[in-house]
Design a protein around this motif. Structure first.
Motif, PDB file in Angstrom:
ATOM      1  N   GLN A 165      -0.333 -12.869  63.698  1.00  0.00           N
ATOM      2  CA  GLN A 165      -0.897 -13.079  62.361  1.00  0.00           C
ATOM      3  C   GLN A 165       0.169 -12.988  61.292  1.00  0.00           C
ATOM      4  O   GLN A 165       1.194 -12.345  61.455  1.00  0.00           O
ATOM      5  CB  GLN A 165      -2.036 -12.108  62.098  1.00  0.00           C
ATOM      6  CG  GLN A 165      -1.657 -10.742  61.575  1.00  0.00           C
ATOM      7  CD  GLN A 165      -2.898  -9.900  61.295  1.00  0.00           C
ATOM      8  OE1 GLN A 165      -3.455  -9.279  62.211  1.00  0.00           O
ATOM      9  NE2 GLN A 165      -3.341  -9.844  60.063  1.00  0.00           N
ATOM     10  N   TYR A 166      -0.046 -13.739  60.209  1.00  0.00           N
ATOM     11  CA  TYR A 166       0.845 -13.597  59.058  1.00  0.00           C
ATOM     12  C   TYR A 166       0.029 -13.721  57.791  1.00  0.00           C
ATOM     13  O   TYR A 166      -1.024 -14.349  57.762  1.00  0.00           O
ATOM     14  CB  TYR A 166       1.997 -14.601  59.089  1.00  0.00           C
ATOM     15  CG  TYR A 166       1.611 -16.056  59.074  1.00  0.00           C
ATOM     16  CD1 TYR A 166       1.312 -16.722  60.258  1.00  0.00           C
ATOM     17  CD2 TYR A 166       1.561 -16.779  57.889  1.00  0.00           C
ATOM     18  CE1 TYR A 166       0.972 -18.054  60.258  1.00  0.00           C
ATOM     19  CE2 TYR A 166       1.220 -18.118  57.881  1.00  0.00           C
ATOM     20  CZ  TYR A 166       0.920 -18.752  59.059  1.00  0.00           C
ATOM     21  OH  TYR A 166       0.579 -20.079  59.055  1.00  0.00           O
TER      22      TYR A 166
ATOM     23  N   ALA B 159      -8.330 -18.240  58.932  1.00  0.00           N
ATOM     24  CA  ALA B 159      -7.254 -18.754  58.095  1.00  0.00           C
ATOM     25  C   ALA B 159      -7.855 -18.801  56.711  1.00  0.00           C
ATOM     26  O   ALA B 159      -8.811 -19.533  56.476  1.00  0.00           O
ATOM     27  CB  ALA B 159      -6.807 -20.131  58.565  1.00  0.00           C
TER      28      ALA B 159
ATOM     29  N   VAL C 180      -3.276 -16.041  58.207  1.00  0.00           N
ATOM     30  CA  VAL C 180      -3.732 -16.759  59.391  1.00  0.00           C
ATOM     31  C   VAL C 180      -3.651 -15.826  60.590  1.00  0.00           C
ATOM     32  O   VAL C 180      -2.711 -15.049  60.693  1.00  0.00           O
ATOM     33  CB  VAL C 180      -2.845 -17.993  59.649  1.00  0.00           C
ATOM     34  CG1 VAL C 180      -3.148 -18.617  60.993  1.00  0.00           C
ATOM     35  CG2 VAL C 180      -3.023 -19.006  58.547  1.00  0.00           C
TER      36      VAL C 180
END
Lengths: 414, 414, 414
Positions: C411-412, C47, C2
């Motif tokens: 972001q991850y 995402a 995301v």
């Protein structure tokens, strides 16, 4: 989880279109000739899929996508997508899209909700600067007997505006009394819209920054909203809320009151003020108590130890619920048959009594049957707002209506 | 699973717009000047993700979301979301959104299908009150040699109407003959639209409740429908279907016939009657037989024991298919060159011959090449329904057309 | 994964609408009166959820669905859905929707990207016949020190046209120099639009087949595009690109140049030619080198061996980036204040300088802060293209503008 709602609406037979404004005008002018009654039907209220987890010991994340919607099912929307740093102990910092805490009803999970929908005022207030999918930066903290949270918020995911809204929501709650099978909850919360979303570019004398308060009758099979302030060009909006709740064994009672003020922008008109409240009680007929969740400061559904099995005589849990709620979006509304005073807002006053019966066969399946009696008292502001031509109700005519709604929700969690 | 279709369409070169109605008008008036030919291209027909499982031993659930679509890819839609109580043995009760059984073609899975699309009549009939994503409450039962099912149905997920359609679908099938490598299947099914969806609110003399029968030419890379009855304001619609199928080793044959009647509402016109049928045969060149699925009363694809490996000389399964189908949406259509009689419906008669070759390299990957010869015989009802101004075909002019379609589907399951 | 972007835009205060064309007209005529400034805000850029895997030892597949979007979040779209036969050793055959290799910037993963968005020219070129969700049939091959790929491509998933575009993209790259902590990368690539997508049916004199080149200012919180050629009815389009890059320990430098030609269809006007380039450098302050990925011929982010933990004094990786880029969509644009010559295209010349700081606390979380200085030089072609009435800029007026943009991406990956 998935929730399917089926509703049936009951109203008096409509009078002639040009005289019976009480039942003919539920929405705005464009709907006047077609929204003569509510549409019976079924609707997937929500279907959520997603994942959550922990990354490298100190970071939590969640991604939840929601299908379903109101009235008819939409194409899906991000419900939650956030990243949280949990390395500071009790206090967490979270960024992304999620529902920052705006009250007790707001913080009750879908599974923990006593009825299919929240109280009208609780739902409306969380929608102002909170609610699912809200872009937020939050600090969240809690102990066993308290919660404390504050969040800076923007728009909801997918909501388009010129410059985004800037909001602040905060909440504190405490359990002053707590025993093995009883407790008392007190709380206070606020929602501040510091800058409403801009409706256009920054040209003089400045874009309109509209705030609009409106809400559905605690039912989403129909899309109609019976109370609505219309757009108010505003500098700010400010909500203060009080929470009180208690539990004794299989009985719980919960109540919230909200005061909502809107500051007009560049206008000599008085700034309006609205309010709403609800009181609800639950009684688990089969004895399992509702559970209080310390992290969210709200109640969850009863625990089901022995799932439904008619061969063994196990029936899960059965629960009765009663709620009375009011949402008053009138401001200086004046008397029936009169034209509105300058600055008055005839948004309507909606009172709903809800009676519900919940069956939890196990910890993942639930059926909820509810009966709602909806009473709306709303005067026409005149003009064509509720219909044009022969349909135009004169200023001060009653355009509110009474509806009875029967709903059955089937839901499961996975 | 994911399915990608690429199609190429072949037609005669178009004649002048104002004279060649046979090839100029495939849709309605709005399309008359642009739908002069079919658009070659590729299309993701379906991409499904989801989950299914069992909850607390007696409850089953499924949630399937489908991306992809017809002509171009849409934003995704709920394909199935249901909850089933399986605690009564052979008989199951299911509520939610799913495809209730409406016939043998309908009950064939995407993987088990002999061709990329169902027969035109089978697809059209399941769309009336069944099909993926239909809100349903069903009772489903089966043994080793029989199935029995009935469902009360509403709208399809995401379909908007005023009051929803109320329908009933039911099916019974049996295997009177069954041996180790042969069987005979017989079945009967019905679809009853008890109350068509309302097109508006309940004001006198009542909202229109339209039933519209139409279907694509067993191809969904193009969105165009060549046969179409148009809207028929109806009290009810009623379909009866007969099924017969058989298997002998690597050969299967399958056929269905449907009779479709529509009862006009508040009209002195005669109530029309339509029909359709198909016969299809399959031969697995590499010998693996198709499998009969007792729970759904339909055939599945052959089992692949040794997956494709050109180093070992294993080639998976290769299968030939042939289908002849007809969908006749004409009612009292009259002769060419004549104006239609009162109450006549010139929906068109579509005959399709399909030849297909399937390669299953393993149990998860499949390629299907098909050739279709489509012949549509349809007379213009006159007026501007098939184009305005110079494009208007005179009443009784031929507006049907012949098309050849080559399609390659690539699909995999996960 | 995301990604959430928040951007703040800074411009000079606008002059009067009827005189200050330099800042009043960022889009087309319809936007002239509302797009006076850029909208600050936050946006979920992407995402992605999905799955990938291997089937029966020789077949690979992937299905990736992407939510999010540009400006506001959309309903989700297929990012990748492909099936690959990997049984031939180094050479793979892939069919479905995916991004076929069109350059080095194109082949850099979202995680490996130095800045939130690609260079304007890299992004524009991949969009011509490549990019995520492109229907493709590709041959992909690589060794430790080279890559080679070619793909036949159609439309992007969800893009509607009459007949689809037919394109060809190919790329070759090599590492002529490679040591333990240094390397040199060289590459060449091409994008050929053999048949632009048809805008209508095949009636004489043939449908328009428009090619339109335009691009955003390396930021997607705002939807606006500052450079745009408008539609060019074309027989073909042809792009050639050169790549050069190098690494020495914690330093990398990367550059690409593209030449873009468009062949007009059925027109006596000269066929235009455009170009663009970028140079970017990265320096990992904490010493971890970027990684070169042999399969894609591009750089990935540094490896994080010790994740952020302030108690232990570990800070992950910190990285500085600088990029200078130009995208020139002018062709024979002529001088300021003059009317354009016949066949001239005043698409604008955009130069962007970007300074970025990346923090990777661990291998799954990343924050990127960037500052961009955007300078657009664009002359009005006259007429109402940039606004009607009093807003109409005279031919040759400056309609470009300068903007500064601050962006923070969180972001991850999961």
């Amino acid at each position: 989880g998935v929730q399917l709602d089926a509703s049936r609406f009951s109203q008096d037979a409509p009078g002639p279109l040009a005289a019976d404004f009480r039942r003919g005008s539920v929405g705005d002018a464009a709907e006047a000739d077609r929204a003569r009654d509510f549409a019976d039907g079924a609707n997937f209220r929500r279907a959520r899929v997603g994942m959550e987890g922990r990354l490298f010991s100190d970071w939590d994340y969640a991604f939840l996508y929601e299908f379903g919607g109101t009235g008819t099912e939409g194409g899906g929307v991000i419900n939650a997508a956030w990243l949280q740093y949990s390395g500071f102990g009790r206090t967490k910092i979270r960024v992304g899209a999620f529902a920052p805490p705006t009250g007790m009803d707001d913080q009750t999970s879908v599974w923990g909700a006593l009825f299919p929908e929240r109280s009208a005022v609780g739902e409306m207030v969380r929608g102002i600067a909170g609610a699912d999918g809200r872009s937020s930066l939050a600090v969240l903290s809690n102990g066993d007997r308290w919660t404390l949270s504050a969040a800076l918020t923007g728009n909801v995911v997918g909501q388009q505006s010129f410059d985004e809204q800037v909001g602040l929501v905060a909440r504190a709650s405490i359990l002053p009394v707590k025993g093995s099978d009883y407790l008392v909850h007190l709380g206070v919360n606020t929602t501040q819209v510091l800058e409403p979303a801009a409706g256009g570019p920054d040209v003089a004398p400045g874009a309109t920054r509209n705030v609009r308060l409106r809400e559905r009758p605690e039912n989403r099979v129909e899309t109609v909203r019976l109370v609505d302030t219309g757009n108010i060009d505003a500098k700010r909006a400010s909500v203060w809320g009080l929470e009180a709740a208690g539990q004794f064994k299989a009985f719980t009672v919960q109540s919230e009151y909200f005061d909502i003020g809107v500051d007009r922008r560049a206008s000599p008109l008085p700034s309006p003020d609205f309010s709403g409240w609800y009181v609800q009680g639950a009684w688990t007929l089969t004895g399992q108590p509702r559970r209080y969740v310390a992290a969210s400061g709200s109640f969850d559904a009863p625990r089901i130890d022995r799932p439904f099995d008619f061969r063994k005589g196990d029936w899960g849990a059965w629960e009765l619920g009663l709620r009375v709620s009011e949402l008053d979006l009138n401001f200086a509304e004046g008397g029936a048959g009169t034209a509105p005073r300058t600055g008055a807002i005839r948004g309507g006053d909606q009172k709903i009594t809800t009676l519900g019966l919940n069956w939890y066969p196990n910890a993942a399946v639930r059926f909820s049957a509810t009966y709602q009696d909806v009473q709306v008292d709303r005067l026409s502001a005149g003009g064509a707002a509720f219909g044009a031509g022969a349909l135009t109700p004169p200023a001060g005519a009653q355009v509110g209506q009474d509806v009875q709604i029967w709903t059955l929700r089937s839901q499961y969690a996975f």
